[in-house]
Design a protein around this motif. Structure first.
Motif, PDB file in Angstrom:
ATOM      1  N   ILE A  52       1.319   2.087 -11.762  1.00 22.31           N
ATOM      2  CA  ILE A  52       1.120   0.788 -12.390  1.00 22.31           C
ATOM      3  C   ILE A  52       1.846   0.752 -13.714  1.00 22.31           C
ATOM      4  CG2 ILE A  52      -1.087   1.512 -13.444  1.00 22.31           C
ATOM      5  CD1 ILE A  52      -2.020  -1.447 -12.947  1.00 22.31           C
ATOM      6  N   GLU A  92       1.535  -4.905 -15.666  1.00 23.32           N
ATOM      7  CA  GLU A  92       1.018  -5.325 -14.360  1.00 23.32           C
ATOM      8  C   GLU A  92      -0.484  -5.555 -14.369  1.00 23.32           C
ATOM      9  OE1 GLU A  92       2.712  -2.148 -11.889  1.00 23.32           O
ATOM     10  OE2 GLU A  92       3.943  -3.700 -10.959  1.00 23.32           O
ATOM     11  N   LYS A 116      -2.917  -3.466  -9.757  1.00 24.98           N
ATOM     12  CA  LYS A 116      -2.057  -3.180  -8.607  1.00 24.98           C
ATOM     13  C   LYS A 116      -2.941  -2.862  -7.421  1.00 24.98           C
ATOM     14  CE  LYS A 116       2.442  -2.055  -7.723  1.00 24.98           C
ATOM     15  NZ  LYS A 116       3.061  -0.906  -8.404  1.00 24.98           N
TER      16      LYS A 116
END
Lengths: 118, 114
Positions: free
Chosen positions: B50, B54, B57
């Motif tokens: 990740i 982000e 995930k």
């Protein structure tokens, strides 16, 4: 496709002896790493090869450890002379060249060599 | 120096429940964090990566979150199965610095009871 292989799976030696561990990375993986886990501790980085060149040796504990990767294929890690505190599991890992890995640093680990120094 | 901590106590849960594992880090500002699974006698196996931008995930029953303010990542396994029993490792990934040496936590052992 074969994964990362390591030989031997186990090694028991006396203090002061020499041991050589071997790692065969996944074909096409330019990056090769050595890590080790001593009893009760986390896995710690030892060094990183890119092809036959040592890119990062910052984790090597002392000059009793010598890693080589002649020809940029398999690698050996020699411990000479071995001490009691060298006991642990030595892992080898490999990964694709950065350009082929899409910027990812996913590392593929071998099963490890368990080294016991008596 | 960089420090990464995982709960060293084993996590025991019932099959079908969600397992949540925690990874905390200090003295580090990673752009990437990885999770691996390790079974006895085997090497770690990559699960998820990740990036800091982000936040979350997902991959099948796995979900990872990344909170750079709290300096924490959470790893979730939903609808857990006995086959999920293993040790789970988080690792700081310095690839944005040009280095590739992973810094691992000590791992959390998960036991899923049938």
């Amino acid at each position: 496709e074969a994964g990362v292989t390591q030989f031997p799976s186990h090694s028991v030696i006396e203090k002061g002896q020499t041991v050589t561990l071997r790692c065969d990375p996944i074909s096409g993986h330019d990056n090769l790493y050595w890590y080790r886990r001593v009893m009760g501790k986390e896995i710690k980085f030892l060094l990183h090869f890119v092809k036959e060149s040592k890119q990062d040796e910052s984790g090597m504990p002392n000059n009793r450890f010598l890693a080589e990767r002649t020809g940029g294929t398999y690698s050996t890690l020699k411990v000479q002379p071995a001490e009691l505190e060298d006991s642990g599991v030595y892992f080898c890992a490999s990964s694709l060249p950065t350009g082929l890995a899409g910027g990812y640093n996913e590392q593929f680990f071998g099963p490890g060599t368990r080294l016991t120094v008596l | 120096s960089q420090k990464i901590e995982q709960n060293s106590e084993a996590l025991n849960i019932q099959e079908g429940k969600t397992a949540t594992l925690t990874c905390n880090y200090t003295n580090y500002s990673p752009a990437y964090l990885q999770w691996y699974r390790q079974d006895p006698g085997r090497g770690p196996v990559f699960l998820l990566l990740i990036r800091e931008n982000e936040k979350e995930k997902r991959k099948e029953r796995l979900k990872v979150t990344f909170d750079t303010t709290l300096k924490q990542s959470l790893f979730h396994i939903t609808a857990s199965q006995p086959a999920d029993s293993a040790t789970y490792l988080c690792a700081l990934d310095p690839i944005d610095t040009g280095r590739r040496a992973l810094t691992f936590g000590s791992g959390t052992r998960l036991q899923v009871q049938p």
